[in-house]
Design an enzyme around this catalytic site. Structure first.
Site, short mmCIF file in Angstrom:
data_model
loop_
_atom_site.label_atom_id
_atom_site.label_comp_id
_atom_site.label_asym_id
_atom_site.label_seq_id
_atom_site.Cartn_x
_atom_site.Cartn_y
_atom_site.Cartn_z
N THR A 192 26.36 51.10 18.20
CA THR A 192 26.96 52.18 19.12
C THR A 192 27.17 53.65 18.60
O THR A 192 27.23 54.38 19.41
CB THR A 192 28.66 51.61 19.33
OG1 THR A 192 28.62 50.00 19.55
CG2 THR A 192 29.27 52.16 19.99
N LYS A 247 35.03 42.42 10.55
CA LYS A 247 35.30 42.99 11.61
C LYS A 247 36.45 42.16 12.33
O LYS A 247 36.35 40.92 12.68
CB LYS A 247 33.91 43.06 12.88
CG LYS A 247 34.46 43.82 14.01
CD LYS A 247 33.06 43.95 14.71
CE LYS A 247 33.39 44.75 16.05
NZ LYS A 247 32.55 44.98 16.98
N TYR A 281 28.27 50.81 27.93
CA TYR A 281 27.10 51.62 27.20
C TYR A 281 26.23 50.57 26.59
O TYR A 281 26.37 49.60 26.69
CB TYR A 281 27.99 52.42 26.05
CG TYR A 281 28.34 51.59 24.92
CD1 TYR A 281 29.60 50.98 25.00
CD2 TYR A 281 27.48 51.42 23.77
CE1 TYR A 281 29.93 50.20 23.93
CE2 TYR A 281 27.95 50.59 22.83
CZ TYR A 281 29.20 50.03 22.91
OH TYR A 281 29.66 49.23 21.74
N THR A 329 28.63 47.38 14.73
CA THR A 329 29.51 47.01 14.03
C THR A 329 29.50 45.45 13.99
O THR A 329 30.46 44.73 13.07
CB THR A 329 31.00 47.47 14.36
OG1 THR A 329 30.82 47.26 15.88
CG2 THR A 329 30.88 49.08 14.42
N ASP A 330 28.90 44.91 14.91
CA ASP A 330 28.92 43.47 15.18
C ASP A 330 28.77 42.73 14.11
O ASP A 330 29.21 41.66 13.61
CB ASP A 330 28.09 43.10 16.37
CG ASP A 330 28.74 43.48 17.80
OD1 ASP A 330 29.79 44.22 17.87
OD2 ASP A 330 28.03 43.23 18.95
N SER A 367 23.40 45.72 16.91
CA SER A 367 23.24 44.65 15.90
C SER A 367 23.46 43.24 16.15
O SER A 367 23.38 42.59 15.41
CB SER A 367 24.43 45.05 14.81
OG SER A 367 25.58 44.90 15.02
N GLN A 368 24.10 42.96 17.54
CA GLN A 368 23.94 41.72 17.71
C GLN A 368 22.28 41.06 17.84
O GLN A 368 22.25 39.69 17.66
CB GLN A 368 24.39 41.48 19.30
CG GLN A 368 23.73 42.35 20.45
CD GLN A 368 24.16 43.43 20.70
OE1 GLN A 368 24.88 44.12 19.56
NE2 GLN A 368 24.69 44.18 21.69
N GLU A 373 40.34 18.48 1.33
CA GLU A 373 40.67 17.11 2.29
C GLU A 373 39.24 16.39 2.40
O GLU A 373 39.09 15.36 2.88
CB GLU A 373 41.06 17.50 3.57
CG GLU A 373 42.19 17.96 3.76
CD GLU A 373 42.81 18.59 5.04
OE1 GLU A 373 43.01 17.56 6.16
OE2 GLU A 373 43.25 19.74 5.18
N1 ASP Z 1 27.35 45.75 19.98
C1 ASP Z 1 27.42 46.88 18.94
C2 ASP Z 1 26.52 46.57 17.78
O1 ASP Z 1 26.78 45.87 16.92
C3 ASP Z 1 28.82 47.22 18.59
C4 ASP Z 1 28.82 48.28 17.79
O2 ASP Z 1 28.01 49.11 17.15
O3 ASP Z 1 30.04 48.79 17.52
O4 ASP Z 1 25.40 47.15 17.84
#
Ligand code: ASP
Length: 349
Positions: free
Chosen positions: A33, A185, A46, A112-113, A79-80, A306
């Site tokens: 992002t 996250k 976006y 961030t993902d 980053s997905q 367990e």
């Molecule tokens: N989907 C985005 C990514 O991980 C989200 C982000 O960067 O905040 O590339």
């Protein structure tokens, strides 16, 4: 002679204003992002991974006072879509920059993902005690109050700080420095989404300076025994999610596809639904390493709680969440298939 004197005076001047002595920092851009673009500055829709490294650098000229900054684009993805191949390329490139090309630190811009997974992978595979800092953003570069520029500036401030040396790979988000092992996250859309887990943050950035509060206590970077120099492909490890009345089909699919390891994102303290447990026992007997972790956001997955791990030769992920347990299991399987030794690696890293 006159010319020589002129050159010496100029050199002295450059040193005195700290131009020639600035640390060399390389930014490796991977997308996310922070490189995202929206139709308008107020839209929440976006696409991640759109603008290139030079645009990111040009947006933060202030960091040029802190360091001799240059950049390169490794990939430009949300980053997905991060994967093992990019991780291997990234770790190898960072090792080159820090150990062969004389860079003083590396900043990686990243979505961030999956930032926490990449940070943990690098923490175990970078062979240097120089700073390696991941930075991203929750708002795209075109948004009102985009958080990317400040996060990037802070990441460079961290990368030039001698206090950050030896702390392993850190994430720099929202003015905070977070340890690769414990960072998570926690929120889907807030800027204040990253947390440092039970031990809290490693430090913070204030006035362009890193302030360190504590040192990570797990082994990492130079103390890590994992060497990916000649690794071209990582073992196949998948994650199975636990829930009431869980279907054994996903676990069975990994077994049928001959995966090398499976991590359970179990309920509670890494518990299985009974049908899934039966498949897991058979998988382990076939040599597919099962690691028990938990879908709970906090707390360890304890050994022999367990579930009788000693009896079934399962490994407990301890402090690692499922996505980081997958990272460690992949690296562990490059060295050993002995469940006892793998459990020891989970205690160490
Ligand atoms: N989907 C985005 C990514 O991980 C989200 C982000 O960067 O905040 O590339």
């Amino acid at each position: 002679m006159k010319n020589l004197r002129g050159i010496l005076v100029l050199l002295a001047l450059l040193v005195s204003v700290n131009i020639v002595a600035k640390p060399k920092i390389r930014i490796i851009a991977t997308g996310g992002t922070i490189a995202g673009v929206s139709q308008s500055s107020t839209s929440s829709s976006y696409s991640a991974g759109q603008v290139g490294i030079q645009t990111l650098i040009d947006a933060v000229p202030q960091m040029l006072y802190l360091a001799d900054v240059s950049g390169e684009q490794l990939v430009n993805i949300g980053s997905q879509d991060m994967n093992n191949e990019v991780w291997l390329k990234l770790a190898k490139r960072i090792n080159q920059l820090l150990n062969e090309e004389g860079y003083d630190g590396v900043v990686v811009t990243h979505g961030t993902d999956t930032m926490e997974e990449t940070a943990y992978f690098l923490n175990l595979t970078v062979k240097s005690d120089k700073p390696v800092i991941l930075a991203g953003s929750m708002r795209p570069s075109t948004a009102i109050s985009a958080d990317g520029p400040a996060n990037l500036y802070n990441a460079v401030a961290a990368a030039v700080s001698p206090a950050v040396r030896g702390l392993g790979v850190l994430c720099c988000m929202n003015n905070q420095l977070l340890d690769a092992k414990t960072v998570i996250k926690t929120h889907t859309i807030d800027c204040d989404t990253f947390e440092g887990g039970p031990s809290g943050i490693i430090g913070y950035i204030y006035n362009g300076e890193a302030h360190i509060l504590q040192t990570p206590n797990n082994a990492h970077t130079l103390k890590s025994e994992f060497d990916i120099t000649n690794v071209e492909k990582l073992p196949n490890v998948g994650i199975v999610y636990g829930y009431a009345n869980a279907s054994p089909l996903p676990m069975q699919a990994f077994v049928d596809a001959k995966f090398d390891g499976i991590v359970l994102a179990g309920v509670g303290d890494g518990n299985f639904y009974k049908d899934v447990f039966d498949v897991a026992v058979k998988a382990q007997q076939k040599g597919i390493q099962i690691v028990r972790s938990s879908r709970c956001p906090t707390g360890p997955t304890c050994l022999n709680s367990e579930v009788d791990d000693a009896k079934y030769h399962f490994v407990a992920s301890l402090e690692l969440n499922p996505q980081k347990a997958r990272v460690l299991l992949m690296l562990a399987l490059t060295k050993t298939h002995d469940w006892n030794q793998i459990q020891e690696l989970f205690k160490k890293y």
